[in-house]
Design a protein around this motif. Structure first.
Motif: not given
Length: 160
Positions: A37-47
């Motif tokens: 996962q990219t940083a954007d994907q990880a952030r989106s999952r967390m959000e």
């Protein structure tokens, strides 16, 4: 009345379900161990779990998927959350539970030379993963905040 309860249930988010520390620890365990996962994907999952903006600090990069100029040279991937207060015991307990679930998160090994305990470290362990990779899990207290993180080292990290 029933409609109001259904709407309330639909609008409720995991962020409303517990303290920031509980959210950060649970979300770290749910998201940070997922490879690819990219940083954007990880952030989106967390959000999606905890709301926007995140109620804790996220540090995430994966040099195998995107450039990370500030990344230490022998660390391929980092995922760390930090949040106010000393919650190191809860973070360690949850991390140990997560690492014991199938698929088990590697076997404990000597700490790689790339990592060392810092002031405030409560737990730091090297873990052998598949395909020659190594991970380091780290929990501690830094400037009044608990941090919980996992770094992945690539196959051949010793040679780089």
């Amino acid at each position: 009345m029933i409609r109001a309860l259904v709407i309330s249930a639909l609008l409720a988010t995991p962020a409303a379900a517990g303290t920031v520390a509980e959210q950060a620890i649970a979300t770290f365990n749910a998201v940070c161990f997922k490879a690819g996962q990219t940083a954007d994907q990880a952030r989106s999952r967390m959000e999606a779990r905890d709301g926007t903006p995140l109620p804790y600090t996220l540090t995430f990069w994966d040099r195998s998927l995107a450039p990370a100029p500030q990344a230490p040279s022998r660390i391929e991937r980092r995922c760390e959350v930090s949040f106010a207060g000393d919650h190191t015991e809860a973070a360690i307990a949850a991390l140990r539970t997560q690492m014991a679930r199938p698929p088990v998160f590697g076997f404990r090994i000597d700490l790689p030379e790339t990592h060392a305990p810092q002031t405030g470290t409560a737990l730091i362990e090297g873990r052998e993963l598949l395909r020659g990779r190594v991970a380091v899990v780290h929990v501690g207290l830094r400037e009044g905040e608990t941090f919980i993180g996992v770094d992945r080292l690539p196959d051949g990290w010793e040679d780089s």
